[in-house]
Each structure stands twice: as structure tokens, then as C-alpha cells.
Scaffold this motif. Structure first.
Motif, PDB file in Angstrom:
ATOM      1  N   ARG A  28     -38.311  85.938  50.497  1.00 29.76           N
ATOM      2  CA  ARG A  28     -39.558  86.461  51.077  1.00 29.76           C
ATOM      3  C   ARG A  28     -40.641  86.551  50.010  1.00 29.76           C
ATOM      4  O   ARG A  28     -41.783  86.129  50.213  1.00 29.76           O
ATOM      5  CB  ARG A  28     -39.305  87.841  51.692  1.00 29.76           C
ATOM      6  N   ASP A  29     -40.290  87.091  48.851  1.00 31.16           N
ATOM      7  CA  ASP A  29     -41.285  87.231  47.799  1.00 31.16           C
ATOM      8  C   ASP A  29     -41.721  85.878  47.244  1.00 31.16           C
ATOM      9  O   ASP A  29     -42.878  85.694  46.882  1.00 31.16           O
ATOM     10  CB  ASP A  29     -40.769  88.141  46.687  1.00 31.16           C
ATOM     11  N   GLN A  30     -40.803  84.917  47.196  1.00 24.70           N
ATOM     12  CA  GLN A  30     -41.170  83.567  46.760  1.00 24.70           C
ATOM     13  C   GLN A  30     -42.139  82.933  47.761  1.00 24.70           C
ATOM     14  O   GLN A  30     -43.109  82.293  47.379  1.00 24.70           O
ATOM     15  CB  GLN A  30     -39.916  82.707  46.596  1.00 24.70           C
ATOM     16  N   ASP A  31     -41.890  83.121  49.057  1.00 25.63           N
ATOM     17  CA  ASP A  31     -42.817  82.615  50.082  1.00 25.63           C
ATOM     18  C   ASP A  31     -44.202  83.222  49.896  1.00 25.63           C
ATOM     19  O   ASP A  31     -45.212  82.521  49.942  1.00 25.63           O
ATOM     20  CB  ASP A  31     -42.317  82.952  51.488  1.00 25.63           C
ATOM     21  N   ARG A  32     -44.258  84.521  49.699  1.00 20.36           N
ATOM     22  CA  ARG A  32     -45.555  85.194  49.512  1.00 20.36           C
ATOM     23  C   ARG A  32     -46.282  84.658  48.287  1.00 20.36           C
ATOM     24  O   ARG A  32     -47.487  84.419  48.311  1.00 20.36           O
ATOM     25  CB  ARG A  32     -45.355  86.702  49.375  1.00 20.36           C
ATOM     26  N   ARG A  33     -45.544  84.483  47.193  1.00 19.53           N
ATOM     27  CA  ARG A  33     -46.154  83.983  45.964  1.00 19.53           C
ATOM     28  C   ARG A  33     -46.744  82.590  46.184  1.00 19.53           C
ATOM     29  O   ARG A  33     -47.866  82.305  45.779  1.00 19.53           O
ATOM     30  CB  ARG A  33     -45.101  83.948  44.852  1.00 19.53           C
ATOM     31  N   ARG A  34     -45.989  81.714  46.838  1.00 21.01           N
ATOM     32  CA  ARG A  34     -46.474  80.349  47.063  1.00 21.01           C
ATOM     33  C   ARG A  34     -47.690  80.334  47.985  1.00 21.01           C
ATOM     34  O   ARG A  34     -48.634  79.570  47.765  1.00 21.01           O
ATOM     35  CB  ARG A  34     -45.358  79.483  47.632  1.00 21.01           C
ATOM     36  N   LEU A  35     -47.694  81.166  49.019  1.00 22.47           N
ATOM     37  CA  LEU A  35     -48.859  81.220  49.903  1.00 22.47           C
ATOM     38  C   LEU A  35     -50.085  81.750  49.159  1.00 22.47           C
ATOM     39  O   LEU A  35     -51.206  81.278  49.374  1.00 22.47           O
ATOM     40  CB  LEU A  35     -48.558  82.061  51.139  1.00 22.47           C
ATOM     41  N   LEU A  36     -49.876  82.728  48.281  1.00 22.22           N
ATOM     42  CA  LEU A  36     -50.998  83.229  47.478  1.00 22.22           C
ATOM     43  C   LEU A  36     -51.533  82.145  46.555  1.00 22.22           C
ATOM     44  O   LEU A  36     -52.748  82.024  46.361  1.00 22.22           O
ATOM     45  CB  LEU A  36     -50.575  84.451  46.664  1.00 22.22           C
ATOM     46  N   LEU A  37     -50.649  81.347  45.988  1.00 20.65           N
ATOM     47  CA  LEU A  37     -51.096  80.250  45.133  1.00 20.65           C
ATOM     48  C   LEU A  37     -51.884  79.212  45.928  1.00 20.65           C
ATOM     49  O   LEU A  37     -52.909  78.708  45.457  1.00 20.65           O
ATOM     50  CB  LEU A  37     -49.907  79.602  44.430  1.00 20.65           C
ATOM     51  N   LEU A  38     -51.414  78.913  47.134  1.00 22.29           N
ATOM     52  CA  LEU A  38     -52.162  77.983  47.985  1.00 22.29           C
ATOM     53  C   LEU A  38     -53.547  78.536  48.298  1.00 22.29           C
ATOM     54  O   LEU A  38     -54.547  77.814  48.271  1.00 22.29           O
ATOM     55  CB  LEU A  38     -51.407  77.714  49.286  1.00 22.29           C
ATOM     56  N   ARG A  39     -53.602  79.827  48.611  1.00 23.55           N
ATOM     57  CA  ARG A  39     -54.895  80.451  48.916  1.00 23.55           C
ATOM     58  C   ARG A  39     -55.799  80.446  47.683  1.00 23.55           C
ATOM     59  O   ARG A  39     -57.011  80.240  47.795  1.00 23.55           O
ATOM     60  CB  ARG A  39     -54.669  81.879  49.428  1.00 23.55           C
ATOM     61  N   ALA A  40     -55.206  80.643  46.497  1.00 20.80           N
ATOM     62  CA  ALA A  40     -56.006  80.616  45.265  1.00 20.80           C
ATOM     63  C   ALA A  40     -56.613  79.236  45.040  1.00 20.80           C
ATOM     64  O   ALA A  40     -57.757  79.115  44.587  1.00 20.80           O
ATOM     65  CB  ALA A  40     -55.143  81.020  44.071  1.00 20.80           C
ATOM     66  N   VAL A  41     -55.881  78.176  45.370  1.00 19.47           N
ATOM     67  CA  VAL A  41     -56.418  76.815  45.249  1.00 19.47           C
ATOM     68  C   VAL A  41     -57.598  76.637  46.196  1.00 19.47           C
ATOM     69  O   VAL A  41     -58.640  76.103  45.821  1.00 19.47           O
ATOM     70  CB  VAL A  41     -55.319  75.768  45.529  1.00 19.47           C
ATOM     71  N   LEU A  42     -57.442  77.119  47.427  1.00 19.24           N
ATOM     72  CA  LEU A  42     -58.527  77.012  48.404  1.00 19.24           C
ATOM     73  C   LEU A  42     -59.767  77.774  47.921  1.00 19.24           C
ATOM     74  O   LEU A  42     -60.888  77.252  47.980  1.00 19.24           O
ATOM     75  CB  LEU A  42     -58.067  77.551  49.756  1.00 19.24           C
ATOM     76  N   ASP A  43     -59.576  78.994  47.429  1.00 18.57           N
ATOM     77  CA  ASP A  43     -60.704  79.786  46.946  1.00 18.57           C
ATOM     78  C   ASP A  43     -61.368  79.147  45.719  1.00 18.57           C
ATOM     79  O   ASP A  43     -62.590  79.155  45.585  1.00 18.57           O
ATOM     80  CB  ASP A  43     -60.259  81.208  46.618  1.00 18.57           C
ATOM     81  N   ALA A  44     -60.552  78.587  44.818  1.00 20.19           N
ATOM     82  CA  ALA A  44     -61.109  77.928  43.632  1.00 20.19           C
ATOM     83  C   ALA A  44     -61.914  76.696  44.029  1.00 20.19           C
ATOM     84  O   ALA A  44     -62.977  76.421  43.453  1.00 20.19           O
ATOM     85  CB  ALA A  44     -59.993  77.543  42.663  1.00 20.19           C
ATOM     86  N   ALA A  45     -61.437  75.963  45.032  1.00 16.38           N
ATOM     87  CA  ALA A  45     -62.185  74.793  45.506  1.00 16.38           C
ATOM     88  C   ALA A  45     -63.511  75.216  46.124  1.00 16.38           C
ATOM     89  O   ALA A  45     -64.537  74.562  45.918  1.00 16.38           O
ATOM     90  CB  ALA A  45     -61.357  74.010  46.524  1.00 16.38           C
ATOM     91  N   ASP A  46     -63.507  76.326  46.877  1.00 19.17           N
ATOM     92  CA  ASP A  46     -64.752  76.827  47.461  1.00 19.17           C
ATOM     93  C   ASP A  46     -65.750  77.231  46.386  1.00 19.17           C
ATOM     94  O   ASP A  46     -66.951  77.049  46.545  1.00 19.17           O
ATOM     95  CB  ASP A  46     -64.479  78.033  48.370  1.00 19.17           C
ATOM     96  N   ALA A  47     -65.252  77.800  45.277  1.00 20.47           N
ATOM     97  CA  ALA A  47     -66.135  78.269  44.214  1.00 20.47           C
ATOM     98  C   ALA A  47     -66.589  77.148  43.285  1.00 20.47           C
ATOM     99  O   ALA A  47     -67.569  77.309  42.564  1.00 20.47           O
ATOM    100  CB  ALA A  47     -65.428  79.356  43.402  1.00 20.47           C
ATOM    101  N   ALA A  48     -65.888  76.025  43.305  1.00 15.87           N
ATOM    102  CA  ALA A  48     -66.215  74.923  42.399  1.00 15.87           C
ATOM    103  C   ALA A  48     -67.482  74.209  42.866  1.00 15.87           C
ATOM    104  O   ALA A  48     -67.779  74.145  44.054  1.00 15.87           O
ATOM    105  CB  ALA A  48     -65.056  73.931  42.346  1.00 15.87           C
TER     106      ALA A  48
END
Length: 136
Positions: A28-48
Motif C-alpha cells: 500500500r505504501d509503495q503504491d502511494r509513493r509511486r502515485l505521488l511520484l507520478l503526480r510530482a512529474v505532472l506538477d513539474a511539467a505544468d511548472a516548466a
């Protein structure tokens, strides 16, 4: 925010053991971590800026995230099936996969040469067990 890992779980893991509940907690915690990383990529792309992440790539990332959200909402198991497929190791890009927001290299980097493990006629000594843990 997630809860800290309970003491008994750390103890089990320290003994190289793990109950089904402990393994579910780790997954469960690994799933959460990976989803947060995916969201961080999306947010970084929006800010770029457009020079770093072209608008077409940014739109593609946003559409992919929206598709993921829609698929999770549409499944009766609250997205568990979608996450298990998405987060399976075989669905991850390789280490040399290009980012959708960076240009592909002119010449791909070759993989490092294979280095075999050193061989020895002796096997390694057994590891000592932690106090209270089963050995063997």
C-alpha cells in the motif's frame, strides 16, 4: 499523511519475516509513493516553461492523468485493479527511457558492459540472526 510504521512491523522486517498484513502495508505504501511520484512529474511539467516541456507533451501528461483518475473511479474496487496494472514493475519505463518533456538524445546511451559477480570456491559465512528471530 501516512501513519508511522508500527514497531511490530519493523521487528518482523528486521527478522526477514513478514506477515500477510505487513506485506499489504508495504505494498500500500509503495503504491502511494509511486502515485505521488507520478503526480510530482505532472506538477513539474505544468511548472516548466515551453522550452523545457512543450505544450503538446504537457497536454499528453494531463490527459494521461485524467484517464488514470477516470479509470480508478470506474472500477468497483476503488482503483485497485488499475493501480496494480499501472504500478507493476513490467509497466515502468526502462532506465534510459526519455522524458516526455526533454528531447530524445541524438545517440542513445549504450547499456553498461556486463560485469559478472566474482566467483569463489567458498560460500559466504552465514549471517547472524537478530535476537529473538528465527534462524535458518
Amino acid at each position: 499523511m501516512t501513519q508511522p510504521i508500527p514497531h511490530h512491523v519493523l521487528y518482523e522486517l528486521g527478522c526477514t519475516e513478514g506477515s500477510p498484513a505487513t506485506l499489504r502495508l508495504l505494498a500500500r505504501d509503495q503504491d502511494r509513493r509511486r502515485l505521488l511520484l507520478l503526480r510530482a512529474v505532472l506538477d513539474a511539467a505544468d511548472a516548466a516553461g515551453a522550452d523545457r516541456c512543450p505544450p503538446a507533451a504537457r497536454r499528453g501528461l494531463a490527459e494521461s492523468w485524467a484517464l488514470l483518475e477516470a479509470a480508478e473511479r470506474a472500477t468497483p474496487d476503488r482503483g485497485a485493479t488499475v493501480r496494480s496494472l499501472l504500478l507493476a514493475p513490467s509497466s515502468a519505463p526502462g532506465p534510459n527511457a526519455p522524458s516526455p518533456c526533454s528531447p530524445a538524445p541524438a545517440h542513445p546511451t549504450p547499456p553498461p558492459p556486463h560485469t559478472p559477480w566474482p566467483t569463489s570456491p567458498r560460500s559466504p559465512p552465514p549471517r547472524p540472526s537478530a535476537p529473538g528471530c528465527r534462524s535458518g
